[in-house]
Write a protein that holds these residues in place. Structure first.
Motif: not given
Length: 94
Positions: A19-37
């Protein structure tokens, strides 16, 4: 719990780097609440906001997705992109 415990490894790191955006970090979605997972980051579980372009494209994150996140402010996590899935679960029509 570490990201590696959730399945993060070299292949996901390569997808994030592409993605060539070194300031972005990885994360995994663990609960889907639509607007603020709830996502799991290297700091632990946190709520995240979703960038509007993901809503517009109809590509909202769901539980299990790996995502790229930014931190526009120290207390805000923003989902910027979904990393390409390795598997696809689809429900067949009834």
């Amino acid at each position: 719990m570490r990201l590696e415990d959730l399945g993060y490894g070299p292949q996901w790191a390569a997808e994030l780097a592409a993605l060539e955006r070194p300031e972005w970090a990885p994360a995994r979605v663990v609960v889907d609440t639509r607007d603020e997972p709830l996502i799991h980051t290297k700091e632990g579980p946190v709520r995240a906001l979703i960038r509007s372009h993901l809503y517009q494209a109809g590509t909202l994150p769901v539980v299990g997705d790996w995502v790229a996140v930014s931190r526009p402010t120290p207390d805000v996590y923003m989902i910027e992109a979904l990393l390409p899935p390795r598997t696809d679960f689809a429900r067949l029509g009834a």
